[in-house]
Motif scaffolding. Structure first.
Motif, PDB file in Angstrom:
ATOM      1  N   GLY A 232       0.943  -0.836   0.325  1.00 27.01           N
ATOM      2  CA  GLY A 232       0.085   0.394  -0.286  1.00 27.01           C
ATOM      3  C   GLY A 232       0.535   1.247  -0.175  1.00 27.01           C
ATOM      4  N   PHE A 233       2.150   1.660  -0.058  1.00 25.49           N
ATOM      5  CA  PHE A 233       3.312   2.718   0.061  1.00 25.49           C
ATOM      6  C   PHE A 233       3.117   2.970  -1.292  1.00 25.49           C
ATOM      7  CE2 PHE A 233       4.725   0.011   3.893  1.00 25.49           C
ATOM      8  CZ  PHE A 233       4.457   0.905   4.612  1.00 25.49           C
ATOM      9  N   HIS A 234       2.828   4.255  -1.460  1.00 30.56           N
ATOM     10  CA  HIS A 234       2.877   5.187  -2.560  1.00 30.56           C
ATOM     11  C   HIS A 234       4.179   4.908  -2.889  1.00 30.56           C
ATOM     12  CE1 HIS A 234      -0.789   6.794  -0.357  1.00 30.56           C
ATOM     13  NE2 HIS A 234      -1.449   6.451  -1.183  1.00 30.56           N
ATOM     14  N   PHE A 235       5.437   5.110  -2.421  1.00 28.13           N
ATOM     15  CA  PHE A 235       6.673   6.076  -2.846  1.00 28.13           C
ATOM     16  C   PHE A 235       7.362   5.108  -1.795  1.00 28.13           C
ATOM     17  CE2 PHE A 235      10.143   8.901  -0.879  1.00 28.13           C
ATOM     18  CZ  PHE A 235      10.214   9.837  -2.473  1.00 28.13           C
ATOM     19  N   VAL A 236       8.699   4.323  -3.100  1.00 27.38           N
ATOM     20  CA  VAL A 236       9.554   3.920  -2.796  1.00 27.38           C
ATOM     21  C   VAL A 236      11.003   3.846  -3.375  1.00 27.38           C
ATOM     22  CG1 VAL A 236       7.860   1.782  -1.929  1.00 27.38           C
ATOM     23  CG2 VAL A 236       8.696   2.246  -4.456  1.00 27.38           C
ATOM     24  N   ASN A 237      12.114   3.757  -2.965  1.00 27.70           N
ATOM     25  CA  ASN A 237      13.120   3.884  -3.815  1.00 27.70           C
ATOM     26  C   ASN A 237      13.659   2.472  -4.420  1.00 27.70           C
ATOM     27  OD1 ASN A 237      14.224   3.309  -1.529  1.00 27.70           O
ATOM     28  ND2 ASN A 237      15.788   3.151  -1.801  1.00 27.70           N
ATOM     29  N   CYS A 238      14.862   1.848  -5.277  1.00 25.05           N
ATOM     30  CA  CYS A 238      14.902   0.913  -5.615  1.00 25.05           C
ATOM     31  C   CYS A 238      16.290   0.605  -5.231  1.00 25.05           C
ATOM     32  CB  CYS A 238      14.322   0.134  -6.303  1.00 25.05           C
ATOM     33  SG  CYS A 238      14.652   0.307  -8.071  1.00 25.05           S
ATOM     34  N   GLY A 239      17.250   0.936  -4.101  1.00 26.38           N
ATOM     35  CA  GLY A 239      18.359   0.850  -3.907  1.00 26.38           C
ATOM     36  C   GLY A 239      19.158   2.202  -4.108  1.00 26.38           C
ATOM     37  N   ALA A 240      20.466   2.621  -4.126  1.00 25.86           N
ATOM     38  CA  ALA A 240      21.095   3.019  -3.604  1.00 25.86           C
ATOM     39  C   ALA A 240      22.906   3.282  -4.681  1.00 25.86           C
ATOM     40  CB  ALA A 240      21.570   3.625  -2.451  1.00 25.86           C
ATOM     41  N   ASP A 241      23.068   4.711  -5.135  1.00 25.31           N
ATOM     42  CA  ASP A 241      24.822   4.451  -5.813  1.00 25.31           C
ATOM     43  C   ASP A 241      25.397   3.312  -5.288  1.00 25.31           C
ATOM     44  OD1 ASP A 241      24.291   5.849  -3.891  1.00 25.31           O
ATOM     45  OD2 ASP A 241      25.395   7.961  -5.328  1.00 25.31           O
ATOM     46  N   ILE A 242      25.693   3.573  -4.203  1.00 23.23           N
ATOM     47  CA  ILE A 242      26.470   3.024  -3.430  1.00 23.23           C
ATOM     48  C   ILE A 242      25.738   1.143  -3.302  1.00 23.23           C
ATOM     49  CG2 ILE A 242      25.851   3.110  -1.281  1.00 23.23           C
ATOM     50  CD1 ILE A 242      28.566   2.877  -0.770  1.00 23.23           C
ATOM     51  N   VAL A 243      24.752   1.232  -2.932  1.00 19.14           N
ATOM     52  CA  VAL A 243      24.635  -0.403  -3.377  1.00 19.14           C
ATOM     53  C   VAL A 243      24.761  -0.716  -4.372  1.00 19.14           C
ATOM     54  CG1 VAL A 243      22.947  -1.533  -2.738  1.00 19.14           C
ATOM     55  CG2 VAL A 243      23.012  -0.157  -1.329  1.00 19.14           C
ATOM     56  N   ALA A 244      24.471   0.088  -5.595  1.00 23.14           N
ATOM     57  CA  ALA A 244      24.865  -0.474  -7.043  1.00 23.14           C
ATOM     58  C   ALA A 244      25.953  -0.574  -7.247  1.00 23.14           C
ATOM     59  CB  ALA A 244      24.006   0.195  -8.180  1.00 23.14           C
ATOM     60  N   ILE A 245      26.458   0.195  -7.254  1.00 29.39           N
ATOM     61  CA  ILE A 245      28.053   0.146  -7.537  1.00 29.39           C
ATOM     62  C   ILE A 245      28.711  -0.892  -6.865  1.00 29.39           C
ATOM     63  CG2 ILE A 245      30.358   1.429  -7.300  1.00 29.39           C
ATOM     64  CD1 ILE A 245      28.690   3.822  -7.873  1.00 29.39           C
ATOM     65  N   THR A 246      29.166  -1.168  -5.219  1.00 26.67           N
ATOM     66  CA  THR A 246      29.660  -2.147  -4.741  1.00 26.67           C
ATOM     67  C   THR A 246      29.332  -3.464  -5.318  1.00 26.67           C
ATOM     68  OG1 THR A 246      28.296  -1.864  -2.764  1.00 26.67           O
ATOM     69  CG2 THR A 246      30.109  -1.206  -2.514  1.00 26.67           C
ATOM     70  N   ALA A 247      27.992  -3.174  -5.865  1.00 26.70           N
ATOM     71  CA  ALA A 247      26.921  -4.589  -6.015  1.00 26.70           C
ATOM     72  C   ALA A 247      27.582  -5.379  -7.361  1.00 26.70           C
ATOM     73  CB  ALA A 247      25.334  -4.966  -5.920  1.00 26.70           C
ATOM     74  N   TRP A 248      27.574  -4.513  -8.073  1.00 25.79           N
ATOM     75  CA  TRP A 248      28.026  -4.735  -9.900  1.00 25.79           C
ATOM     76  C   TRP A 248      29.634  -4.862  -9.975  1.00 25.79           C
ATOM     77  CZ3 TRP A 248      31.275  -2.684 -13.169  1.00 25.79           C
ATOM     78  CH2 TRP A 248      30.746  -4.094 -14.855  1.00 25.79           C
ATOM     79  N   MET A 249      30.087  -4.049  -8.789  1.00 27.87           N
ATOM     80  CA  MET A 249      31.772  -4.550  -9.183  1.00 27.87           C
ATOM     81  C   MET A 249      32.253  -5.826  -8.198  1.00 27.87           C
ATOM     82  SD  MET A 249      33.911  -0.585  -8.908  1.00 27.87           S
ATOM     83  CE  MET A 249      33.308   0.086 -10.072  1.00 27.87           C
ATOM     84  N   SER A 250      31.271  -6.466  -7.573  1.00 31.36           N
ATOM     85  CA  SER A 250      32.136  -7.004  -6.565  1.00 31.36           C
ATOM     86  C   SER A 250      31.680  -8.017  -6.908  1.00 31.36           C
ATOM     87  CB  SER A 250      31.730  -7.044  -5.298  1.00 31.36           C
ATOM     88  OG  SER A 250      30.338  -7.047  -4.830  1.00 31.36           O
ATOM     89  N   THR A 251      30.524  -8.288  -7.148  1.00 35.36           N
ATOM     90  CA  THR A 251      30.050  -9.659  -8.411  1.00 35.36           C
ATOM     91  C   THR A 251      30.987  -9.719  -9.498  1.00 35.36           C
ATOM     92  OG1 THR A 251      27.813  -8.878  -7.477  1.00 35.36           O
ATOM     93  CG2 THR A 251      28.605 -10.615  -9.483  1.00 35.36           C
ATOM     94  N   GLU A 252      31.222  -8.767 -10.259  1.00 31.29           N
ATOM     95  CA  GLU A 252      32.054  -8.828 -11.663  1.00 31.29           C
ATOM     96  C   GLU A 252      33.464  -9.517 -11.313  1.00 31.29           C
ATOM     97  OE1 GLU A 252      30.795  -8.140 -15.381  1.00 31.29           O
ATOM     98  OE2 GLU A 252      29.274  -9.112 -13.927  1.00 31.29           O
ATOM     99  N   MET A 253      34.186  -8.836 -10.279  1.00 31.19           N
ATOM    100  CA  MET A 253      35.164  -9.142  -9.801  1.00 31.19           C
ATOM    101  C   MET A 253      35.342 -11.004  -9.840  1.00 31.19           C
ATOM    102  SD  MET A 253      38.076  -8.077  -9.598  1.00 31.19           S
ATOM    103  CE  MET A 253      38.125  -6.665  -9.886  1.00 31.19           C
TER     104      MET A 253
END
Ligand code: 3PY
Length: 259
Positions: A232-253
């Motif tokens: 029922g929430f109207h307003f949400v984010n889906c992550g943050a820059d730091i989460v995206a960068i660390t997740a992508w870089m550590s996975t690729e590494m």
């Protein structure tokens, strides 16, 4: 922003955003066109100073997306600077009482016939361009156009949430689940599995909906964000820059090392 929130209220799709913890004009320029209704500049926990707040807010709005500033505290001068640089909304952390909510609203409103208690100073004309307005138009409409969001993220705030939701000028309640869990004595990152936090979440959602306000929730993935929208929430984010960068870089590494 208000149009996207109204759409969300009618059940026509959530008002979605991205969250910036890192500074920089080019970062904001890169993130803003990725499909969000809003991008939040986090001066509470992000590495973002006053100068970068100005740069990022300008970059976001010039991409046709609503800039929101999370204020570091609830000091009137901080609210003033975020609004003066052209934020379409402010998010204020740790609002715990209706008196604090009233003080936040006063700081966000120019004195006017409707808002006689407003204390926002009328200088700093950088904001109008972010609303496609001239200075006079901005001064006449900012009290209606700029949105005020407070975070409900402590035990005391939950006890007072109905009274906070009733405060005139508060447009949105936003749950910070990490701080909420922390204030209840749990490890912040465990919030999703704590029933006390989930009960408080339901109470905050209902208080906001009953008062006719928008209600938002912090999320670190599309899955969590979608579940909150379903709730029922109207307003949400889906992550943050730091989460995206660390997740992508550590996975690729990790992948590279296993090849
Ligand atoms: C929280 O989860 O406590 C937040 O405020 C989100 O940053």
């Amino acid at each position: 922003l208000r149009a996207a929130l109204e759409k969300a209220k009618r059940g026509e799709g959530p008002c979605v955003g991205q969250w910036l913890e890192f500074p920089g004009y080019t970062l904001a320029r890169t993130v803003a066109p990725l499909g969000a209704d809003w991008v939040l500049v986090d001066t509470e926990h992000g590495n973002i100073d006053d100068r970068d707040m100005y740069l990022q807010v300008g970059a976001i709005s010039s991409s046709g997306v609503s800039p929101i500033v999370r204020i570091a505290g609830s000091e009137p001068w901080m609210i003033k600077r975020a609004l003066d640089c052209g934020a379409h909304a402010i998010m204020v952390p740790m609002c715990e009482t209706p008196e604090q909510a009233q003080a936040i609203v006063r700081a966000a409103k120019y004195p006017s016939a409707t808002w006689s208690q407003g204390i926002r100073g009328a200088g700093g004309m950088f904001a109008p361009a972010n609303f496609n307005q001239n200075g006079r138009e901005y001064l006449l409409s900012a009290n209606d156009n700029v949105m005020v969001c407070v975070q409900i993220e402590s035990r005391l705030a939950v006890e007072n949430v109905e009274a906070i939701a009733a405060v005139e000028g508060i447009d949105m309640l936003f749950i910070g689940p990490n701080d909420l869990a922390s204030s209840m004595g749990y490890v912040a990152f465990d919030h999703a599995s704590i029933s006390e936090v989930q009960e408080a979440t339901a109470r905050i959602l209902n208080a906001g909906l009953d008062a006719g306000k928008y209600v938002g929730h912090f999320a670190l993935s599309a899955e969590v964000a979608a579940a909150k929208v379903k709730q029922g929430f109207h307003f949400v984010n889906c992550g943050a820059d730091i989460v995206a960068i660390t997740a992508w870089m550590s996975t690729e590494m990790g992948k590279l090392k296993s090849l």
